[in-house]
Design an enzyme around this catalytic site. Structure first.
Site, mmCIF file in Angstrom:
data_model
loop_
_atom_site.group_PDB
_atom_site.id
_atom_site.type_symbol
_atom_site.label_atom_id
_atom_site.label_comp_id
_atom_site.label_asym_id
_atom_site.label_seq_id
_atom_site.Cartn_x
_atom_site.Cartn_y
_atom_site.Cartn_z
ATOM 1 C CB CYS A 2 33.030 -17.068 -61.476
ATOM 2 S SG CYS A 2 34.272 -17.368 -60.255
ATOM 3 N NE ARG A 27 27.547 -19.735 -62.600
ATOM 4 C CZ ARG A 27 27.796 -20.657 -63.538
ATOM 5 N NH1 ARG A 27 26.816 -21.064 -64.306
ATOM 6 N NH2 ARG A 27 28.990 -21.153 -63.708
ATOM 7 C CD1 TRP A 74 31.679 -18.388 -54.087
ATOM 8 C CD2 TRP A 74 33.087 -20.004 -54.734
ATOM 9 N NE1 TRP A 74 31.680 -19.362 -53.127
ATOM 10 C CE2 TRP A 74 32.523 -20.356 -53.486
ATOM 11 C CE3 TRP A 74 33.983 -20.860 -55.327
ATOM 12 C CZ2 TRP A 74 32.853 -21.548 -52.835
ATOM 13 C CZ3 TRP A 74 34.312 -22.045 -54.684
ATOM 14 C CH2 TRP A 74 33.749 -22.378 -53.455
ATOM 15 C CG ASN A 100 33.713 -18.225 -64.597
ATOM 16 O OD1 ASN A 100 33.928 -17.194 -63.960
ATOM 17 N ND2 ASN A 100 32.505 -18.612 -64.960
ATOM 18 N N GLY A 101 37.661 -20.175 -63.474
ATOM 19 C CA GLY A 101 38.625 -21.273 -63.481
ATOM 20 C C GLY A 101 39.863 -20.898 -62.683
ATOM 21 C CD GLU A 481 20.715 -34.623 -50.169
ATOM 22 O OE1 GLU A 481 21.934 -34.842 -50.182
ATOM 23 O OE2 GLU A 481 20.200 -33.595 -50.640
ATOM 24 C CE LYS A 485 20.033 -30.168 -50.082
ATOM 25 N NZ LYS A 485 20.902 -31.140 -50.588
ATOM 26 C CD GLU A 488 23.497 -27.887 -49.278
ATOM 27 O OE1 GLU A 488 24.463 -27.472 -49.922
ATOM 28 O OE2 GLU A 488 22.747 -28.761 -49.703
ATOM 29 C CG HIS A 504 29.974 -48.966 -32.895
ATOM 30 N ND1 HIS A 504 30.433 -50.035 -32.181
ATOM 31 C CD2 HIS A 504 28.923 -49.418 -33.619
ATOM 32 C CE1 HIS A 504 29.714 -51.106 -32.463
ATOM 33 N NE2 HIS A 504 28.792 -50.772 -33.335
ATOM 34 C CE LYS A 603 22.129 -25.988 -58.235
ATOM 35 N NZ LYS A 603 21.506 -26.827 -57.177
HETATM 36 C C1 AGP Z 1 24.013 -30.028 -52.799
HETATM 37 O O1 AGP Z 1 22.945 -29.481 -52.021
HETATM 38 C C2 AGP Z 1 25.227 -29.141 -52.820
HETATM 39 N N1 AGP Z 1 24.896 -27.873 -53.323
HETATM 40 C C3 AGP Z 1 26.450 -29.789 -53.418
HETATM 41 O O2 AGP Z 1 26.806 -30.827 -52.532
HETATM 42 C C4 AGP Z 1 26.326 -30.421 -54.833
HETATM 43 O O3 AGP Z 1 25.499 -31.561 -54.777
HETATM 44 C C5 AGP Z 1 27.722 -30.850 -55.284
HETATM 45 O O4 AGP Z 1 28.528 -29.703 -55.369
HETATM 46 C C6 AGP Z 1 27.718 -31.593 -56.624
HETATM 47 O O5 AGP Z 1 27.246 -30.739 -57.635
HETATM 48 P P1 AGP Z 1 26.884 -31.381 -59.072
HETATM 49 O O6 AGP Z 1 25.785 -32.380 -58.845
HETATM 50 O O7 AGP Z 1 26.461 -30.227 -59.908
HETATM 51 O O8 AGP Z 1 28.124 -32.045 -59.586
#
Ligand code: AGP
Length: 608
Positions: A2, A27, A74, A100-101, A481, A485, A488, A504, A603
């Site tokens: 948030c 974010r 969020w 936030n939290g 990775e 990418k 997401e 397998h 984010k």
């Molecule tokens: C990565 O593309 C994602 N947005 C997500 O997996 C991110 O890497 C993960 O939430 C960890 O975030 P951080 O590195 O800020 O801890």
């Protein structure tokens, strides 16, 4: 996660709040709202959906006010609706709060307040805090605020205004970041400095258990148990255009193309080529402990976890120290076996990921030395780790991490080399590896220069429903990775797998409709990867290969090849990741997806 922004001063607060919230859009959020005080009356406006909708509504109200708070939410508790949007108020709208939290004991408190006659209009945990403050208010607002804080368990970053104290903003922090901006006759607050940097570069960060009272005359900082705290004001150096898109259509593409510079920034001033060594100021005090570590546990989430897997290969290969890589969310609840000879390294771009922070604390409690590899300066994880290394990637706005990943791997390479040169690595080997690192940014540039090749591949496969990403050894994390990418930002299902392991089970998925991305660079297991590639080819799978420049053999086997320059095996993952970032980006764009703010994602995941 948030976003929080607040202002008190002489200027009209509404444009400042809206502009600040727009800076925080990256974010991720699903509703937004503001509260201002006009003629000693609280005015609250909030909307589900984008900030533009809130802006339209509030401009019709045309409030004149110089104090206010704003929030992008969020959803964690309660649907993303207008009613659940922040700010929340006590019944008679004397108090407005943004948060936030997560308040973990909100149900108990809600029942207690309902028994005292309080009525609630939302499903959120936040709303009960406004009522709690109101319940405790007997003329001293700060005292009521503090008493309410004392009743809460969980994580929060709060900002509160009230018609009882129309010239003050109350803020408090426990587990969710808050930064205070110091102005001239005006003061600011935010969950992320990018929301206020256009107004002031002089800031300080609240720590857990601290609160502040902002007025036009100044800022009082104290603990939530009323002990005065003196905060050191820092000067933020990065420029606002570092946050702008600099001419690119999306933050994500800008950040992909920034990587020659950000990788260089990650090692700038840290290489001693004459000795074949590195200098990591943040680890000076713990260098010996790292070299003598019994075991190194690297903990992270998401993309940072993939970087951790590469770190495992590097450290075990060159330092011969056992490494375990853990998902933060798993580690923290597993009662891990740790000793004081162990080192815990947490990797986090944002430095605010709740699971990673909690896992670091768990490691600390069990006696391990907690180190951080973090991008966001002054973030919680950066401040809570005993020592660490900043990756200097600059603000990463795109929700999908790209430049932070390659800078994390660069820093892991530097840490590996620092340890290895204290153990058995020769000066010559150190010099050779560091020379390869110094040459790496130019090689990244070479790959970026052929982004059109990747875009052509994206055009062919943009409508596929599934992808498989295969790699071996140090390139298996790159396969993971690449798959992350793609899924997401394009919402296509994609899976990363060890290439040999595909036999397998997943091989059953292979048909002419399944694109398979192979990281098939020249190394000691290249022939094994080629065998796996043949197996896919025999089942008519479509093969997209990331291959080493000059490899002719693979041209006969793959449907599409994206060549990357040769480098030492330890740095191949950085080069191999670049075309996979581009592939995900171009496919997502061609599918009309919002690459900078993908659906459902945030984010920084500052809740569990
Ligand atoms: C990565 O593309 C994602 N947005 C997500 O997996 C991110 O890497 C993960 O939430 C960890 O975030 P951080 O590195 O800020 O801890």
């Amino acid at each position: 996660m948030c976003g929080i922004v607040g202002y008190i001063g002489k200027r009209n607060v509404v444009p400042i709040l809206i502009a600040g919230l727009k800076r925080l859009e990256y974010r991720g959020y699903d509703s937004a709202g503001v509260a201002v005080i006009e003629d000693d009356r609280l005015q609250v406006v909030k909307e589900a959906g984008k900030i533009s909708k809130l802006e339209e509504t509030i401009n019709q109200a045309d409030y004149v006010s110089t104090i206010g708070i704003g929030h992008t939410r969020w959803a964690t508790h309660g649907e993303p609706t207008r009613l659940n949007a922040h700010p929340h108020t006590d019944g008679p709208e004397n108090i407005a709060i943004i948060h936030n939290g997560i308040i973990e004991n909100y149900n108990v408190l809600k029942s207690m307040l309902e028994n005292k006659g309080h009525q609630f209009s939302s499903d959120t945990d936040t709303e009960i805090v406004a009522h709690l403050i109101d319940e405790f208010y007997q003329g001293d607002f700060e005292e009521a605020f503090r008493r309410a804080l004392g009743e809460l368990t969980g994580a929060y970053g709060f900002a509160v205004i009230s018609k009882y104290e129309p010239d003050k903003i109350y803020v408090a922090r426990q587990g969710s970041p808050l930064v205070v901006g110091v102005g001239d006759g005006e003061n600011f607050l935010a969950s992320d400095v990018s929301a206020i940097i256009s107004h002031t570069r002089n800031v300080f960060y609240l720590n857990d258990g601290e609160m502040a009272v902002l007025s036009r005359e100044g800022i009082e900082t104290k603990t939530s148990t009323n002990e005065v705290v003196n905060k050191k004001v820092e000067k933020i150096t990065y420029d606002i255009q570092a946050i702008e898109k600099s001419g690119y259509p999306h933050y994500m593409l800008k950040e992909i193309f920034e990587q020659p510079n950000t990788i260089r920034d990650a090692f700038r001033g840290r290489i001693l080529i004459g000795d074949g060594k590195v200098k990591l100021g943040g680890l000076t005090e713990v260098k010996e402990k790292l070299a003598d570590a019994h075991k190194i546990i690297i903990i992270a989430c998401g993309t940072s976890w993939h970087a951790a897997l590469i770190g495992e290969h590097l450290i075990e290969e060159y330092c011969r120290i056992p490494v375990e890589v853990e998902y933060a969310s798993e580690f923290r609840y597993r009662n891990p076996i740790l000793s004081k000879e162990d080192i815990v390294i947490v990797i986090s771009q944002s430095g605010e990921t709740a699971d990673t922070l909690a896992a670091m604390k768990e490691g600390k409690e069990k006696g391990a030395l907690p180190l951080g590899i973090v991008n966001s300066v002054g973030s919680t994880i950066a401040r809570e780790s005993i020592a660490g290394v900043y990756i200097h990637a600059g603000p990463e706005i795109g929700v999908a991490s790209t430049k932070a990943f390659t800078s994390q791997v660069t820093v892991l390479f530097l840490i590996m080399l620092m340890i290895a040169r204290k153990k058995t690595m020769s000066v010559v080997t150190g010099q050779q590896l560091l020379t390869e690192l110094i040459d790496l940014p130019a090689k990244v540039q070479t790959i970026l220069a052929q982004s059109h090749v990747v875009e052509e591949v994206a055009e062919i496969y943009k409508d596929k429903k599934n992808f498989l990403y295969l790699g071996r050894g140090i390139n298996f994390p790159v396969a993971l990775e690449g798959a992350l990418k793609l899924k997401e930002i394009s919402y296509i299902h994609a899976e990363g797998y060890p290439a040999a392991e595909m036999k397998h089970g997943p091989i059953a998925l292979i048909d002419e409709d399944m694109p398979v991305v192979f990281i098939a660079t020249k190394d000691q297991i290249y022939d094994k990867v080629i065998s796996n590639l043949e197996e896919v080819r025999a089942r008519r799978g479509k093969i997209i290969a990331i291959a080493s420049q000059g490899d002719k053999k693979i041209a006969e086997l793959a449907d599409h090849i994206i060549y990357i320059p040769q480098t030492c095996q330890a740095l191949v993952p950085i080069l191999a990741a670049i075309p996979l970032q581009l592939l995900a980006y171009y496919i997502a764009i061609k599918r009309g997806c919002d690459v900078d703010q993908p659906r459902n994602l945030a984010k920084s995941v500052t809740v569990e």
